[in-house]
Design an enzyme around this catalytic site. Structure first.
Site, mmCIF file in Angstrom:
data_model
loop_
_atom_site.group_PDB
_atom_site.id
_atom_site.type_symbol
_atom_site.label_atom_id
_atom_site.label_comp_id
_atom_site.label_asym_id
_atom_site.label_seq_id
_atom_site.Cartn_x
_atom_site.Cartn_y
_atom_site.Cartn_z
ATOM 1 N N ARG A 71 -40.790 -20.284 -16.272
ATOM 2 C CA ARG A 71 -40.217 -20.952 -17.445
ATOM 3 C C ARG A 71 -39.006 -20.150 -17.914
ATOM 4 N NH1 ARG A 71 -40.548 -20.196 -23.090
ATOM 5 N NH2 ARG A 71 -40.659 -22.097 -24.348
ATOM 6 N N LEU A 72 -37.822 -20.723 -17.779
ATOM 7 C CA LEU A 72 -36.608 -20.038 -18.192
ATOM 8 C C LEU A 72 -36.408 -20.275 -19.682
ATOM 9 C CD1 LEU A 72 -34.144 -20.732 -15.236
ATOM 10 C CD2 LEU A 72 -35.957 -19.036 -15.438
ATOM 11 N N ASP A 73 -36.803 -19.279 -20.471
ATOM 12 C CA ASP A 73 -36.807 -19.405 -21.923
ATOM 13 C C ASP A 73 -35.382 -19.400 -22.476
ATOM 14 O OD1 ASP A 73 -38.166 -19.181 -24.624
ATOM 15 O OD2 ASP A 73 -36.964 -17.344 -24.626
ATOM 16 N N ALA A 74 -35.093 -20.354 -23.366
ATOM 17 C CA ALA A 74 -33.819 -20.419 -24.097
ATOM 18 C C ALA A 74 -32.611 -20.289 -23.171
ATOM 19 C CB ALA A 74 -33.793 -19.333 -25.180
ATOM 20 N N VAL A 75 -32.736 -20.808 -21.970
ATOM 21 C CA VAL A 75 -31.695 -20.594 -20.968
ATOM 22 C C VAL A 75 -30.387 -21.300 -21.326
ATOM 23 C CG1 VAL A 75 -32.355 -22.555 -19.504
ATOM 24 C CG2 VAL A 75 -31.299 -20.518 -18.470
#
Length: 584
Positions: free
Chosen positions: A237-241
């Protein structure tokens, strides 16, 4: 070797897009080889199949913190593992453990050390143990890190790893175009060995933004990805990407370089582990969110951020107009991509993804209703400097305890209806642990932390939870048992494959319906929900039920004897009408 040569060439093309116009200390070719070595692809490199779907109707993800369940004298990750084995079993095959690393704030999303497991939770062996039983999803908090970590300490000292990892700007720069979900000052002044610097902080002054213009930052995060793969992580999960790449005199959100970084990471990940999946967490308006699919070459999955506010609006107003209108406009995901559907998470219910889909009046009505049910509202500063509601913080169980007219007796049925709708939609469902358990607002934690999101981040005493789950009269028992029953039905239907055909039905505003059909056309499921607190008639003649097939409701098991009959749907009841019962 041919695969590695082709991979290096592809990476060079992607690096050329990302670093165009930026002075680099090495060539694109050298950097591509460094990335290949960092991922150990020179020791073994897969040849990924394009447009492959790495998921099926059997896939579902439980979202939880590592310490959502607390047991005296036991590390929380071991308690979580026990809960999963005992109460979830084979019903849910994947688990998203929210950041399990040492952190300084934001319940894990201000990471101090990416390479360690928070010792209060457990250790890497606990993570790998869970990963050996289920598909493990982990956060890659890629936009920012903690101001209390070694990297930022080295930034202040002006030497060592991390000293050049952070994005700085000047208070004199024109930052008026920057879009961000917080009202705090964007720049944080900090005295360093090289004088006063102003670091960029999209979210909070403890969460300092990283500077991906520096290729060392990219290489560091690729090494982190390799470590997580080795530990058993298969979903990233790429957070705040969306905020990853910054440029002065721009919005610094959704920039082309950000998209190319996601494409590059996908390239590396799928050559290392073909079954691994990247999910982008981009809490932005719907049309912007869809761009993270790319051309089936960017994110495998995107969060379906518009679903939570629209479904909530539907169920508290008893009117499915906006939900239906949005669903009709959504493009089917190409093979190799799919939607990640959710209606509750550790964060609140975002409102930006509803912009342009709900009117200001509808949004205000929704916000007021959530406040009446005990929720809190988080605010942001808009492009015009106006304060706007950004997020509604409330447990989903409380959010659905009534309608715009106030609380009523239909809370549980309305809550189950919301999940039954989500389970039927195109995409992979994600379920927050507190939705599985019917957890209420945690006002005590809210009071202690003064953070709105804490209201929906309860920590259960495990013994108390076990007492509830062994009591058939407990609402927590009722929620869990009914959710698991629906999940077990869903998993067996090939028409519920995340990429199966979907069409919206036109049944008025009180009935929300859609049709799913398996790719081989053997199974159809008509999903119809009464989204009001009054009984509503469903005329089967309005559905395209093929007369030569035998039809029945998957949920109740009731057969359909007359294709022209009228079914009276009680408040918030859903039917899944199918012509067959297949498992594949």
């Amino acid at each position: 070797m041919a695969i590695l040569t082709q991979l290096s060439e592809k990476l060079q093309q992607q690096l050329a897009v990302i670093y165009d116009g930026i002075a680099m200390h090495s060539s694109y070719e050298a950097l591509s080889l460094d990335l290949i070595e960092m991922m150990r692809l020179n020791e073994g490199c897969a040849d990924p199949v394009p447009y492959a779907n790495h998921w099926s109707q059997k896939d579902m993800i439980l979202i939880t913190y590592g310490d959502s369940l607390l047991e005296e004298g036991v590390k929380p990750l071991k308690t979580l593992d026990k809960f999963l084995d005992r109460h979830i079993g084979k019903s849910i095959n994947s688990v998203h453990i929210l950041p399990f690393f040492p952190y300084s704030s934001d319940d894990g999303f201000s990471v101090i050390d990416y390479s360690s497991v928070n010792e209060s939770l457990g250790e890497w062996s606990d993570i790998s143990n869970i990963a050996s039983k289920r598909n493990l999803m982990s956060d890659l908090v890629i936009n920012h890190c903690s101001s209390r970590g070694v990297w930022f300490e080295n930034f202040i000292k002006g030497e060592g790893k991390g000293h050049n990892y952070f994005y700085t700007a000047s208070p004199d720069d024109d930052l008026s175009k920057v879009v961000r979900p917080r009202t705090s000052p964007l720049l944080r002044p900090i005295d360093t060995e090289h004088g006063l610097q102003h670091v960029w902080c999209t979210f909070s002054h403890d969460q300092v933004d990283l500077d991906f213009r520096n290729t060392d930052v990219l290489l560091t995060f690729v090494s982190i990805i390799r470590q997580y793969l080795d530990a058993g992580v298969r979903i990233f999960r790429l957070d705040a990407v969306a905020f990853l790449w910054k440029e002065l005199n721009s919005s610094s959100i959704n920039l082309p370089q950000t998209h190319e970084v996601v494409r590059l990471l996908r390239t590396l990940v799928e050559h290392a582990e073909p079954e691994a999946i990247i999910i982008t967490e981009t809490n932005v308006p719907n049309t912007q969110n869809l761009t993270y699919f790319g051309n089936a070459n960017e994110a495998h999955c995107i969060y379906n951020f518009s679903l939570p506010p629209l479904l909530l609006n539907t169920l508290i107003t008893g009117n499915c107009l906006y939900l239906k209108r949005w669903l009709m406009s959504m493009p089917p995901a190409q093979n190799g991509t799919c939607y990640f559907n959710f209606i509750a998470s550790h964060d609140g219910i975002g409102l930006r993804p509803a912009e342009g889909l709900l009117s200001d009046l509808e949004l205000n009505t929704l916000v007021n209703a959530m406040q009446n049910f005990g929720g809190r509202i988080s605010w942001r500063t808009s492009e015009s400097g106006e304060q706007k509601a950004y997020e509604m913080n409330i447990s989903l169980f409380d959010a659905l305890q009534g309608t715009v007219e106030g609380e009523d007796k239909w809370g549980l049925e309305r809550f189950i209806c919301a999940h039954t709708i989500m389970f039927g939609l195109e995409g992979i469902p994600g379920i927050y642990i507190h939705s599985m358990l019917g957890t209420r607002n945690d006002y005590e934690k809210l009071k202690n932390t003064h953070h709105n999101r804490s209201i929906n981040r309860h920590r259960w005493d495990y013994d108390q939870l076990e007492a509830h789950l062994s009591n058939e009269k407990s609402p927590h028992y009722s929620v869990l048992s009914r959710m698991l029953s629906l999940i077990d039905i869903r998993k067996k239907q090939i028409a519920f494959h995340p990429n199966a055909i979907q069409f919206v039905l036109h049944l008025g505003l009180s009935l929300f319906g859609f049709w799913r059909q398996s790719s081989d056309r053997k199974q159809s499921i008509f999903c119809v929900s009464n989204i009001t607190k009054e009984p509503v008639e469903l005329r089967l003649s309005e559905l395209n039920l093929i007369s030569t097939d035998d039809w029945f409701d998957l949920i109740s098991g009731q057969p359909i004897d007359n294709l022209t009959e009228v079914i009276l749907l009680s408040p918030y009841r859903t039917v899944w009408l199918t012509n067959t019962y297949l498992e594949q």
